[in-house]
Design a protein around this motif. Structure first.
Motif: not given
Length: 467
Positions: A146-172
């Motif tokens: 909530l504090s570190f993810y401040k997306p803009t139209a130009a910078r909005h992506k989150v890079l993570l593993e395709s097989k991240a742990f489910p809770s991480d995937h759901y949170a992101v």
């Protein structure tokens, strides 16, 4: 394992087996390594389940009085023996003092978790002010995002593993939706190359370099839960920050397992649970980190009373006097019984060092790897013989305690037969058994017993197929 410092696992086993005049697969090698293990006394500080107490064990296959072969500390660590005393102490305090227990008696509840944070900071390589013990892992991840993810139209992506742990995937995924973006466009998920099981560091860095201008947050695990791969967090952090991204890590499978240097690496934020390698019990108190460079610039999006400075917290004037850094992210007081169980484990960690634990871990896991290659590799001369393939990186610098094993035969049958014989490990779909020798309480003899048991299971499977 100072005696073998500077030697590879293969060199150590070669020297020991030559000295003893036996094969590296001999029980004599395991016993010798245990005798020279300076961390061996720590095993006595934990309860190790008996085979008879495991509901999955088959009485016809095991000696029920014998300790089980516990190789699942990557899922739930064993109970420290001191936990019971600390919990009972607090129950007695509650009974005798009631509300006064917040300020009086052993471990005043109002400050209970903060008494543990110096030990926790040492384990993750942080300063005291950079660490807080609070909530559960996913709650902390949400608070940090909530504090570190401040997306803009130009910078909005989150890079993570395709097989991240489910809770991480759901949170992101939910954080992206919360900010009005589409996960299909904003979740940048990185997969291994075709035919490979793990991610190459150069591929991670290459994606960051190419896509970095559109990435708001790089959010990786420290150790990949399925493959057991230990990521190069220092390199990922440097690459992400060079492109203007915040870099954070879920350290659930790394804390208490690998040497971490969050402060020195400059990691922006991190979170972790404490019930795996930190042995705090199921659902134990989690931790969070924010680098001190963000002490005054990053504020919590959600605030609670426990984020208020201690000196003025009880003035109750409803004017927030926010604690700086991660301490301001606290929402409420921590469950004292969870604090007790974590204290019991952290006291054991304080008796050694992550460097010493890591030295033993490299040899212990390497010993397991060596025996698997020696006894269970694919044999072209015996095409019907069951074999095992290790998908975890062979480089000790790219793994922690865990080895993820893939079998040539039906994996669920192998898992069930191991359980019947008193082996505690875990199955992860679609095709992996995770085997995790923990240096605090596992021995080299544990590994030898496991290999012998595994051999019996595979032999029985082979005979069954022939029949």
């Amino acid at each position: 394992m100072e005696l073998f410092q500077g030697l590879t696992t293969a060199e150590t086993l070669r020297r020991v087996s030559a000295q003893l005049g036996c094969s590296p697969a001999s029980i004599k090698v395991a016993e010798y390594l245990d005798q020279h293990d300076e961390l061996r006394p720590f095993r006595e500080k934990f309860y190790i389940p008996k085979k008879a107490d495991l509901s999955s064990s088959d009485p016809s296959l095991v000696d029920g009085t014998e300790e089980c072969i516990y190789l699942v500390g990557n899922s739930l660590g064993l109970q420290p023996r001191a936990v019971r005393g600390y919990v009972e102490e607090q129950l007695q305090k509650w009974a005798k003092l009631g509300v006064q227990g917040h300020m009086e008696g052993p471990r005043p509840w109002v400050l209970a978790e903060e008494e543990l944070e110096e030990a926790m900071a040492g384990i993750v390589g942080a300063t005291l002010e950079e660490v807080a013990l609070m909530n559960g892992l996913t709650v902390n991840l949400h608070l940090l995002m909530l504090s570190f993810y401040k997306p803009t139209a130009a910078r909005h992506k989150v890079l993570l593993e395709s097989k991240a742990f489910p809770s991480d995937h759901y949170a992101v995924e939910s954080q992206i939706r919360l900010r009005g973006f589409d996960p299909e466009e904003s979740m940048l998920m990185l997969s291994p190359r075709p035919g490979e099981e793990t991610l190459r560091t150069e591929d991670i860095l290459d994606v960051i370099e190419k896509e970095g201008d559109s990435i708001a947050v790089v959010m990786f695990s420290g150790v990949q839960y399925y493959t057991g791969q230990l990521f190069n967090m220092a390199a990922i952090t440097e690459a992400g920050q060079r492109k203007g991204c915040y870099v954070g890590f879920d350290l659930a499978h790394a804390v208490g397992n690998a040497e971490l240097k969050l402060h020195d690496w400059g990691v922006d934020f991190a979170c972790w649970c404490s019930y795996k390698y930190l042995n705090s019990g199921a659902g134990g108190l989690a931790g969070a980190f924010i680098h001190q460079k963000h002490r005054d610039s990053i504020k919590p999006a959600l605030t609670g009373w426990w984020g208020h400075k201690i000196k003025t917290r009880f003035t109750m004037d409803n004017v927030m006097d926010l604690r700086p850094g991660i301490s301001g992210f606290r929402l409420s007081n921590q469950p004292i019984l969870l604090v007790c169980s974590l204290q019991a484990s952290l006291e054991i960690f304080s008796m050694t060092s992550m460097q010493a634990l890591r030295r033993k871990s490299i040899l212990l896991t390497g010993y397991l790897e060596h025996l698997i290659h020696l006894l269970f590799s694919q044999d072209p001369a015996q095409p019907h013989k069951p074999y095992i393939r290790i998908i975890t990186p062979s480089d000790p610098e790219q793994r922690g305690c865990q080895l993820s094993l893939s079998f040539s035969i039906h994996i669920r049958e192998v898992f069930q037969q191991l359980e019947k014989r008193g082996v505690a490990c875990d199955l992860r779909e679609p095709s992996v058994l995770r085997i995790c020798p923990v240096p605090l309480y596992n021995s080299f003899t544990d590994i030898h017993r496991f290999i012998q048991t595994l051999g019996a299971v595979l032999a029985a499977s082979s005979q069954s197929e022939k029949a």
